[in-house]
Design a protein around this motif. Structure first.
Motif, PDB file in Angstrom:
ATOM      1  N   THR A 175      48.935  27.166 -27.759  1.00 15.02           N
ATOM      2  CA  THR A 175      48.231  27.653 -26.565  1.00 15.02           C
ATOM      3  C   THR A 175      47.078  28.595 -26.933  1.00 15.02           C
ATOM      4  OG1 THR A 175      49.680  29.567 -26.323  1.00 15.02           O
ATOM      5  CG2 THR A 175      50.367  27.544 -25.207  1.00 15.02           C
ATOM      6  N   GLY A 176      46.895  28.852 -28.206  1.00 13.96           N
ATOM      7  CA  GLY A 176      45.894  29.837 -28.628  1.00 13.96           C
ATOM      8  C   GLY A 176      44.577  29.210 -29.081  1.00 13.96           C
ATOM      9  N   LEU A 177      43.750  30.046 -29.686  1.00  8.17           N
ATOM     10  CA  LEU A 177      42.415  29.604 -30.114  1.00  8.17           C
ATOM     11  C   LEU A 177      42.481  28.498 -31.156  1.00  8.17           C
ATOM     12  CD1 LEU A 177      40.909  33.173 -30.281  1.00  8.17           C
ATOM     13  CD2 LEU A 177      40.035  31.321 -28.822  1.00  8.17           C
ATOM     14  N   ALA A 178      43.419  28.633 -32.098  1.00  8.74           N
ATOM     15  CA  ALA A 178      43.526  27.602 -33.136  1.00  8.74           C
ATOM     16  C   ALA A 178      44.041  26.290 -32.562  1.00  8.74           C
ATOM     17  CB  ALA A 178      44.465  28.079 -34.250  1.00  8.74           C
ATOM     18  N   GLY A 179      44.768  26.360 -31.441  1.00 10.65           N
ATOM     19  CA  GLY A 179      45.340  25.160 -30.822  1.00 10.65           C
ATOM     20  C   GLY A 179      44.435  24.598 -29.753  1.00 10.65           C
ATOM     21  N   ASP A 205      51.349  33.199 -37.413  1.00 12.22           N
ATOM     22  CA  ASP A 205      51.795  31.814 -37.658  1.00 12.22           C
ATOM     23  C   ASP A 205      50.751  31.049 -38.478  1.00 12.22           C
ATOM     24  OD1 ASP A 205      52.933  29.309 -37.556  1.00 12.22           O
ATOM     25  OD2 ASP A 205      52.483  28.974 -35.430  1.00 12.22           O
ATOM     26  N   VAL A 206      50.817  31.208 -39.785  1.00  9.48           N
ATOM     27  CA  VAL A 206      49.812  30.602 -40.660  1.00  9.48           C
ATOM     28  C   VAL A 206      49.891  29.074 -40.608  1.00  9.48           C
ATOM     29  CG1 VAL A 206      49.036  30.405 -43.048  1.00  9.48           C
ATOM     30  CG2 VAL A 206      49.836  32.602 -42.191  1.00  9.48           C
ATOM     31  N   ILE A 207      51.077  28.529 -40.764  1.00 11.37           N
ATOM     32  CA  ILE A 207      51.203  27.066 -40.831  1.00 11.37           C
ATOM     33  C   ILE A 207      50.828  26.433 -39.483  1.00 11.37           C
ATOM     34  CG2 ILE A 207      53.706  26.948 -40.329  1.00 11.37           C
ATOM     35  CD1 ILE A 207      51.911  24.773 -42.878  1.00 11.37           C
ATOM     36  N   GLY A 208      51.204  27.095 -38.390  1.00 12.72           N
ATOM     37  CA  GLY A 208      50.858  26.573 -37.059  1.00 12.72           C
ATOM     38  C   GLY A 208      49.346  26.526 -36.876  1.00 12.72           C
ATOM     39  N   ALA A 209      48.668  27.618 -37.225  1.00 11.35           N
ATOM     40  CA  ALA A 209      47.207  27.678 -37.074  1.00 11.35           C
ATOM     41  C   ALA A 209      46.544  26.589 -37.913  1.00 11.35           C
ATOM     42  CB  ALA A 209      46.697  29.051 -37.485  1.00 11.35           C
ATOM     43  N   GLU A 210      47.029  26.416 -39.126  1.00 12.11           N
ATOM     44  CA  GLU A 210      46.406  25.424 -40.007  1.00 12.11           C
ATOM     45  C   GLU A 210      46.642  23.993 -39.532  1.00 12.11           C
ATOM     46  OE1 GLU A 210      47.826  26.298 -44.022  1.00 12.11           O
ATOM     47  OE2 GLU A 210      45.685  26.482 -44.410  1.00 12.11           O
ATOM     48  N   LEU A 211      47.872  23.713 -39.083  1.00 14.73           N
ATOM     49  CA  LEU A 211      48.148  22.342 -38.625  1.00 14.73           C
ATOM     50  C   LEU A 211      47.325  22.018 -37.383  1.00 14.73           C
ATOM     51  CD1 LEU A 211      51.989  21.980 -39.208  1.00 14.73           C
ATOM     52  CD2 LEU A 211      50.150  20.815 -40.437  1.00 14.73           C
ATOM     53  N   CYS A 212      47.176  22.990 -36.497  1.00 14.26           N
ATOM     54  CA  CYS A 212      46.337  22.769 -35.313  1.00 14.26           C
ATOM     55  C   CYS A 212      44.911  22.423 -35.739  1.00 14.26           C
ATOM     56  CB  CYS A 212      46.308  24.011 -34.432  1.00 14.26           C
ATOM     57  SG  CYS A 212      47.837  24.279 -33.537  1.00 14.26           S
ATOM     58  N   GLY A 213      44.379  23.189 -36.680  1.00 12.89           N
ATOM     59  CA  GLY A 213      43.007  22.964 -37.143  1.00 12.89           C
ATOM     60  C   GLY A 213      42.828  21.597 -37.783  1.00 12.89           C
ATOM     61  N   ALA A 214      43.863  21.128 -38.448  1.00 14.48           N
ATOM     62  CA  ALA A 214      43.790  19.806 -39.085  1.00 14.48           C
ATOM     63  C   ALA A 214      43.934  18.686 -38.052  1.00 14.48           C
ATOM     64  CB  ALA A 214      44.888  19.691 -40.141  1.00 14.48           C
ATOM     65  N   LEU A 215      44.876  18.854 -37.138  1.00  8.93           N
ATOM     66  CA  LEU A 215      45.179  17.776 -36.176  1.00  8.93           C
ATOM     67  C   LEU A 215      44.069  17.597 -35.156  1.00  8.93           C
ATOM     68  CD1 LEU A 215      48.972  18.481 -35.669  1.00  8.93           C
ATOM     69  CD2 LEU A 215      47.954  16.521 -36.830  1.00  8.93           C
ATOM     70  N   LYS A 216      43.423  18.689 -34.767  1.00 11.48           N
ATOM     71  CA  LYS A 216      42.369  18.551 -33.743  1.00 11.48           C
ATOM     72  C   LYS A 216      41.234  17.665 -34.260  1.00 11.48           C
ATOM     73  CE  LYS A 216      39.057  21.259 -35.540  1.00 11.48           C
ATOM     74  NZ  LYS A 216      37.687  20.839 -35.815  1.00 11.48           N
ATOM     75  N   SER A 241      41.075  30.264 -38.162  1.00 11.09           N
ATOM     76  CA  SER A 241      40.927  28.996 -37.454  1.00 11.09           C
ATOM     77  C   SER A 241      40.541  29.281 -36.007  1.00 11.09           C
ATOM     78  CB  SER A 241      42.248  28.217 -37.535  1.00 11.09           C
ATOM     79  OG  SER A 241      42.018  26.839 -37.314  1.00 11.09           O
ATOM     80  N   GLY A 242      40.089  28.242 -35.317  1.00 13.45           N
ATOM     81  CA  GLY A 242      39.702  28.432 -33.915  1.00 13.45           C
ATOM     82  C   GLY A 242      38.407  27.696 -33.611  1.00 13.45           C
ATOM     83  N   PRO A 243      37.980  27.719 -32.345  1.00 13.50           N
ATOM     84  CA  PRO A 243      36.780  26.963 -31.941  1.00 13.50           C
ATOM     85  C   PRO A 243      35.508  27.633 -32.449  1.00 13.50           C
ATOM     86  CG  PRO A 243      37.684  28.199 -30.087  1.00 13.50           C
ATOM     87  CD  PRO A 243      38.614  28.432 -31.237  1.00 13.50           C
ATOM     88  N   SER A 244      34.887  27.051 -33.458  1.00 14.33           N
ATOM     89  CA  SER A 244      33.805  27.776 -34.146  1.00 14.33           C
ATOM     90  C   SER A 244      32.831  26.818 -34.822  1.00 14.33           C
ATOM     91  CB  SER A 244      34.422  28.715 -35.186  1.00 14.33           C
ATOM     92  OG  SER A 244      35.414  28.038 -35.952  1.00 14.33           O
ATOM     93  N   PHE A 245      31.940  26.241 -34.056  1.00 16.11           N
ATOM     94  CA  PHE A 245      30.923  25.382 -34.663  1.00 16.11           C
ATOM     95  C   PHE A 245      29.965  26.227 -35.490  1.00 16.11           C
ATOM     96  CE2 PHE A 245      31.372  22.186 -31.003  1.00 16.11           C
ATOM     97  CZ  PHE A 245      32.092  21.296 -31.787  1.00 16.11           C
ATOM     98  N   ALA A 246      29.737  25.791 -36.716  1.00 19.46           N
ATOM     99  CA  ALA A 246      28.811  26.503 -37.601  1.00 19.46           C
ATOM    100  C   ALA A 246      27.451  26.688 -36.939  1.00 19.46           C
ATOM    101  CB  ALA A 246      28.662  25.721 -38.907  1.00 19.46           C
ATOM    102  N   LYS A 247      26.981  25.649 -36.273  1.00 21.54           N
ATOM    103  CA  LYS A 247      25.629  25.717 -35.695  1.00 21.54           C
ATOM    104  C   LYS A 247      25.531  26.823 -34.649  1.00 21.54           C
ATOM    105  CE  LYS A 247      24.046  21.050 -36.483  1.00 21.54           C
ATOM    106  NZ  LYS A 247      24.130  19.679 -36.031  1.00 21.54           N
ATOM    107  N   GLU A 248      26.603  27.051 -33.893  1.00 22.66           N
ATOM    108  CA  GLU A 248      26.570  28.087 -32.857  1.00 22.66           C
ATOM    109  C   GLU A 248      26.700  29.486 -33.481  1.00 22.66           C
ATOM    110  OE1 GLU A 248      29.026  27.263 -29.451  1.00 22.66           O
ATOM    111  OE2 GLU A 248      28.020  25.361 -29.078  1.00 22.66           O
ATOM    112  N   ILE A 249      27.576  29.608 -34.474  1.00 23.56           N
ATOM    113  CA  ILE A 249      27.699  30.910 -35.156  1.00 23.56           C
ATOM    114  C   ILE A 249      26.377  31.246 -35.846  1.00 23.56           C
ATOM    115  CG2 ILE A 249      28.874  32.138 -37.038  1.00 23.56           C
ATOM    116  CD1 ILE A 249      31.364  30.420 -36.352  1.00 23.56           C
TER     117      ILE A 249
END
Ligand SMILES: NC(=O)C1=CN([C@@H]2O[C@H](COP(=O)(O)OP(=O)(O)OC[C@H]3O[C@@H](n4cnc5c(N)ncnc54)[C@H](O)[C@@H]3O)[C@@H](O)[C@H]2O)C=CC1
Ligand SMILES: O=C(CO)COP(=O)(O)O
Length: 368
Positions: A253-257, A196-207, A151-159
């Protein structure tokens, strides 16, 4: 046509020779192209025959990632069994609402000895499960040790065009996260390991839900002050839910958040942010017909996960007793037909209070 950057010289050393990317949408295609840029063979499973044909004949996914020249190391197939054959890493990149059904149909051919990494961001509507929770529920126990999420800030178009990107790979087993890190990393694509698997995933969903709110706010022309406030108070909502579900506040506070939240809440490259903007521009009934996943949408095939996730977040927050007023507003507009301006104004009329509360000796974001 644009082509991806990153070469073997820049890449982290990995022993992985073949990756199966399961999902031929924009992100699956971008990640396939990224790992292929390291010289790794990629078998890309796509559901649509036209995607398979386009990738194999033109080296382009003209349906989901048009304009990006794809590596010749990518071979697309409509057979999951063929895609996973001899693969040393599996990337699952399909929208969350389809994961359970996909696993039901395909799990017998999935190897369990190799890491299975899920890149999807969302929460399933009925069960309120994250992708990792779906995988754990639906796959036999022998698969569980090798599961990971990215998870993290990663637009497909930019990658897709090789722009610098950083993500987090979270796994229960650090060795699995490290294996994924090595397979993915280039100078232009940094991968941090996390536990923190669940934390990373919830951040990705909530954002995604919060991005809809920010798109709507910008659509109204409420300005940068309002967007920054939504992002900050959105972080407060994310923190409360993540901690309540057993995730770590530090993940926020991380990339996924904060990383993915800031990205998605401030760019019209985000489908979710664009949904928020479009909701302001159109009447809701018309909008509902056009938002992917909500009706007879067939012009633009892209999936904005926040639309369905907003209902799941509403139910999850209710079940866990977590205050999430911004997410709740998005839910009310999309699923209850509340007028969007009324919903945004309602947020501003909430009672005044302290920004943080003291909780067990430390300061935490207050509940309203
Ligand atoms: N596009 C992006 O920039 C990023 C996307 N993601 C996540 O990756 C996941 C996949 O998104 P995209 O690749 O962007 O998809 P997309 O929106 O480009 O394409 C839709 C995808 O859904 C698939 N699909 C449609 N109906 C299906 C069904 N019944 N069963 C299985 N698959 C079906 C299509 O085959 C296609 O692969 C989502 O969870 C998204 O949030 C994560 C990071 C970035
Ligand atoms: O998750 C993403 C970027 O990290 C993509 O966001 P959207 O699905 O809103 O386009």
């Amino acid at each position: 046509m644009a082509s991806a950057g990153g070469s073997m010289k820049e890449a982290a050393k990995t022993s992985v020779r073949k990756v199966a990317v399961l999902g031929g949408g924009a992100f699956g295609t971008a990640m396939a192209n990224h790992v292929a840029s390291k010289g790794i063979l990629v078998s890309l499973w796509a559901r649509e025959d036209e995607v398979v044909h386009s990738v194999n004949s033109k080296h382009e996914n003209s349906t989901f990632l048009a304009g990006v020249l794809l590596s010749e190391k990518i071979v697309a197939t409509s057979s999951v069994a063929e895609a996973v054959s001899e693969a040393e890493l599996l990337f699952l990149i399909i929208p969350t609402p389809f994961i359970a059904k996909w696993l039901e149909q395909n799990q017998t051919v999935l190897p369990w000895q190799v890491p299975l990494v899920c890149f999807s961001k969302g929460i399933e509507q009925q069960s309120l499960r994250t992708p990792y929770e779906i995988l754990v529920d639906e796959l036999p126990g022998k698969y569980h040790a090798k599961l990971a999420v990215v998870s993290g800030p990663s637009f497909a178009k930019e990658i897709g065009v090789g722009l610098p990107t950083s993500v987090a790979c979270a796994a229960q087993d650090l060795e699995v996260a490290k294996q994924v890190q090595l397979a993915l990393a280039t100078r232009n694509f940094r991968v941090y390991t996390a536990a923190d698997v669940i934390g990373a995933e919830l951040c990705g969903a909530l954002k995604n839900v919060l991005a809809i709110a920010c798109g709507a706010s910008d659509g109204f022309g409420f300005g940068a002050n309002a967007r920054a406030a939504l992002i900050t108070r959105g972080l407060a909502e994310m923190t409360r839910l993540v901690v309540k579900k057993g995730g770590k506040a530090s993940t926020i506070t991380g990339l996924a958040g904060v990383g993915d939240l800031v990205l998605t809440c401030s760019s019209s490259l985000s489908r979710n942010y664009s949904v928020g903007q479009a909701m302001v521009a159109r009447s809701l009934p018309e909008h509902k017909r056009q938002v992917p996943g909500t009706g007879n949408f067939n012009q633009d095939l892209a999936v904005a996960e926040g639309v369905k996730t907003s209902l799941a977040v509403h139910l999850l927050a209710e079940r866990l007793g977590v205050e999430m007023p911004i997410c709740e507003s998005v839910y009310e507009v999309i699923h209850k037909g509340v007028d969007i301006k009324t919903a945004l104004r309602k947020l501003q009329d909430r009672p005044l209070r302290a920004e943080h509360d003291e909780y067990q000796g430390t300061w935490v974001w207050s509940a309203l």
